[in-house]
Enzyme design. Structure first.
Site, mmCIF file in Angstrom:
data_model
loop_
_atom_site.group_PDB
_atom_site.id
_atom_site.type_symbol
_atom_site.label_atom_id
_atom_site.label_comp_id
_atom_site.label_asym_id
_atom_site.label_seq_id
_atom_site.Cartn_x
_atom_site.Cartn_y
_atom_site.Cartn_z
ATOM 1 N N LYS A 13 46.952 1.784 -98.159
ATOM 2 C CA LYS A 13 47.642 1.917 -99.419
ATOM 3 C C LYS A 13 46.172 1.033 -99.821
ATOM 4 C CE LYS A 13 51.898 2.164 -98.843
ATOM 5 N NZ LYS A 13 52.171 1.473 -98.172
ATOM 6 N N ARG A 88 58.754 4.881 -103.591
ATOM 7 C CA ARG A 88 58.900 5.251 -101.966
ATOM 8 C C ARG A 88 60.146 5.444 -101.638
ATOM 9 N NH1 ARG A 88 55.708 -0.038 -100.812
ATOM 10 N NH2 ARG A 88 55.877 -0.544 -98.295
ATOM 11 N N ARG A 123 46.517 -7.855 -90.021
ATOM 12 C CA ARG A 123 46.693 -7.901 -91.897
ATOM 13 C C ARG A 123 46.800 -9.361 -91.670
ATOM 14 N NH1 ARG A 123 49.320 -3.823 -95.238
ATOM 15 N NH2 ARG A 123 51.821 -5.209 -94.716
ATOM 16 N N ARG A 156 51.666 -12.229 -93.771
ATOM 17 C CA ARG A 156 52.958 -12.083 -94.757
ATOM 18 C C ARG A 156 53.881 -12.433 -94.085
ATOM 19 N NH1 ARG A 156 51.878 -6.253 -97.889
ATOM 20 N NH2 ARG A 156 54.547 -6.704 -96.899
ATOM 21 N N ARG A 167 60.885 -2.034 -91.009
ATOM 22 C CA ARG A 167 59.922 -0.675 -91.839
ATOM 23 C C ARG A 167 59.799 0.522 -91.934
ATOM 24 N NH1 ARG A 167 55.422 -5.407 -93.565
ATOM 25 N NH2 ARG A 167 54.915 -4.097 -95.302
#
Ligand code: AMP
Length: 210
Positions: A13, A88, A123, A156, A167
């Site tokens: 995203k 969300r 990532r 992260r 998540r």
């Protein structure tokens, strides 16, 4: 133009939002980045939010809604914005509607759970400006260094495998129902994430222009 980027954590995203943002000159509002900034600055909100983020859970609706309300009141949002990671939950989506904010389109990025787990491990995010990279799909020019600001790019904390599973569970339970919500408003555009990020971007821009 007021856009929402929907999709599982790690679906890309942020990357797609940045591309739309550059093309259309409208800002991206990433609630995740705003919250991480608050954590870094050790504000009261940041400290409270950290407890949820670290567990892979969502920060309470009222906190996030307030953040977005304040952010979209800024002058740079007068021509539109891209919401990355908000809403969300159904109450968050309803809050936007109740404020009279007319969303133009919702771009839903679809990536399978298996691919998500793979993607997230590669990532990296800039710890200074929040720009996102991927070691395979979207590497920075110099490894470990942000192209935009020269900051350090890192994995992260909540991208660690144990947290990612939670998540994803939270995404399927609390966020995925938004697809139906926006589909009922005829605003949902689905883009299937491709191996090559450029292909995904081309499809995303096509959906924005449709
Ligand atoms: P993100 O960078 O968008 O993946 O967000 C990282 C984390 O910030 C999420 O796992 C949540 O804990 C929190 N967060 C971000 N956006 C929201 C939101 N709209 N509602 C609740 N929590 C959020």
């Amino acid at each position: 133009m007021k856009l929402i980027m929907l999709g599982a954590p790690g679906a890309g995203k942020g990357t797609q939002a940045e591309i739309i943002s550059e093309k259309y000159g409208i800002p991206t509002i990433s609630t995740g980045n705003i919250i991480r900034e608050a954590i870094k600055n050790q504000t009261e909100m940041g400290k409270a939010a950290k407890v949820f983020i670290d567990k892979g859970q969502l920060v309470p609706d009222d906190v996030v809604i307030q953040l977005v309300v304040q952010r979209i009141a800024n002058d740079d949002c007068s021509n539109g914005f891209i919401l990355d990671g908000f809403p969300r939950t159904l109450p968050q989506a309803e809050a936007l509607d109740n404020m009279g904010i007319i969303i133009s389109k919702v771009i839903d990025l679809e990536v399978s759970d298996e691919n998500i787990t793979q993607r997230i491990s590669g990532r990296r995010v800039c710890e200074v400006c929040g720009a996102s990279y991927h070691i395979n799909y979207k590497p920075s020019q110099v490894e470990g260094i942000c192209d935009k600001c020269g900051g350090k790019t890192v994995l992260r904390d909540d991208d660690k495998p144990e947290t990612v599973l939670e998540r994803l569970r939270v995404y399927h339970k609390q966020t995925e129902p938004l697809k139906e919500y926006y589909s009922a408003q005829n605003k949902l555009y689905t883009v299937y994430g491709q191996e090559d990020v450029n292909d995904t971007s081309a499809m995303t821009l096509k959906a924005v222009e449709a």
